[in-house]
Enzyme design. Structure first.
Site: not given
Length: 464
Positions: A236, A238, A252
């Site tokens: 991920e 962000d 991540h």
């Protein structure tokens, strides 16, 4: 992203078809959202993409009738005694254009996508939403290869206060939503299937083409959502998690980065004490201006460098080691434009720490050391591993949500809430530790709207 609150369907409208599929009377109609793909400054082409609703929000009902398979925060135990039987008995349905605004709070104005937090429809109340960007085929997610590229968009979070998160981010979903891998997944990307993220969420209702109904348990205090036996993990990135009080961007990495259904230790569940034993870096390496001790950079009003009461442009640059698409990911850079003025990102502002203004392995190690955080980012491969997900391609997610786990305090208040705010890393925003309670936020901020628009993607320096 953390768990979101799901709409609870309590009515029946459409005829159904088989398995994890769609009904025959409700045409699936994604919202058209044009984006710009650039090759050089001033040379951008418009592409006719679209926004699709996550399958978690869709009505799940019997394939032979109109009976709900999922009501409130529970699966029907007669229809769903096992995941396999549940998948055979149940289907998901399409989202016609009228339901976007009338049920889910979604709309498009020109090239701007809007998501309203709470929508009271004729048959249900919808709280929050998660959506994905389809490419121009309207059957596959647009996959962004981000290394050595720049991603730009306009955002408006002026109506989002403490406890809300208007988020734009990338995850390593399959372009087809997993339809090719999992034959029982009949909907694919066209129906918003296949969601995963670095939190390995257990609240995803359908994973690998099967209902996640095994050991399903309602989330305390949440009338609409629960958690199943399986989680769904993937890398991920962000780009933006924010309300008008605070904001953050975070990397991540996971091992592996690709969508993976998890069970047991590798999910890294907090409840079992395995947060740092899982396959994903759940903490991530975050750059949050307030947490980095600059409390004057971002906030509501003209006294802040970046005024969150007005729209602005967010520019993210993904720098590689050799300045080519083939290099390893080494730096996540950020700047903003508001009222025609370029605003450089804030800097880490602690004595004895280099004034970093971007995410790098060095910045992650220094800030995590100062905060006393375990460096799971390094343990999971750091920027290089994150870059491998970016090289392969990641899907774009846009959402609005509140937090039934910790009231969004990790974003906009002191976290942990009992921590001393003078301890570096504890203060993440100016909101009180008593704020963000979903039962309150869902009433006082029901009309909050986040808007993302003017999306552009291309080589570094081409989108602004």
């Amino acid at each position: 992203m953390r768990s979101l609150v799901l709409v609870s369907w309590c009515f029946c409208l459409f005829a159904a078809v088989s398995s994890q599929n769609v009904g025959t009377q409700a045409a699936e109609e994604p919202l058209n959202l044009p984006i710009s793909v650039c090759t050089a400054p001033g040379n951008c082409q418009t592409e006719a993409d679209a926004v699709v609703l996550d399958s978690n929000w869709r009505w799940a009902h019997t394939t032979t009738g109109y009976t709900n398979c999922y009501t409130g925060n529970l699966w029907d135990t007669t229809l769903c005694p096992t995941p396999e039987t549940c998948t055979t008995n149940c289907a998901i349905d399409g989202v016609p254009l009228a339901d976007w605004s009338g049920t889910y709070g979604g709309s498009v104005t020109g090239n701007k996508f809007n998501l309203k937090f709470v929508t009271v429809g004729p048959y249900s109340t919808n709280i929050g939403a998660r959506t994905f960007l389809l490419d121009s085929t309207k059957t596959r997610y647009r996959m962004f290869q981000l290394l050595n590229r720049e991603f730009t968009y306009d955002v408006d979070v002026s109506s989002l206060d403490c406890g809300l998160n208007g988020a734009l981010y990338f995850v390593s979903m399959d372009a087809d939503g997993g339809a090719a891998k999992y034959p029982t997944n009949k909907g694919g990307a066209k129906y918003g299937t296949g969601y995963c993220d670095a939190q390995c969420p257990h609240d995803v209702k359908w994973i690998n083409g099967l209902a996640n109904s095994k050991d399903w348990t309602p989330i305390p205090g949440d009338a609409n959502s629960g958690k199943g036996y399986y989680g769904n993990c993937c890398a991920e990135l962000d780009i933006w998690e924010a309300n008008k009080q605070s904001q953050a961007f975070t990397t991540h990495p996971c091992t592996p980065n690709d969508q993976t259904r998890c069970e047991g230790v590798v999910c890294g569940d907090n409840d079992s004490g395995d947060r740092y034993n899982g396959m994903c870096d759940k903490d991530g390496c975050d750059f949050a201006s307030y947490r980095m001790n600059d409390h004057t950079f971002y906030g509501p009003g003209s006294t802040f460098k970046l005024d969150s009461t007005k729209p602005f442009t967010v520019v993210s640059q993904f720098i590689t080691t050799d300045g080519t698409d083939n290099g390893d990911f080494k730096e996540f850079r950020r700047f903003y434009v508001q009222n025609g003025v370029r605003i450089e990102n804030s800097k880490v502002n602690f004595p004895g720490i280099t004034a970093y203004d971007s995410i790098t392995d060095e910045m992650c190690a220094a800030t995590k050391g100062l905060f006393g955080d375990l460096d799971d980012h390094k343990n999971k491969g750091g920027m290089k591993q994150m870059g491998e997900a970016m090289r392969k391609g990641m899907a774009l997610v846009m959402s609005i949500w509140d937090d039934h786990d910790v009231n969004m305090l990790w974003l906009d208040s002191n976290y942990p809430p009992t921590g001393n705010p003078s301890t570096p890393g504890v203060a993440r925003g100016p909101c009180p530790t008593t704020s963000g309670v979903p039962s309150e936020v869902e009433v006082t901020q029901a009309n909050a709207v986040v808007s993302f628009g003017n999306i552009k993607f291309g080589p570094i320096g081409s989108t602004v």
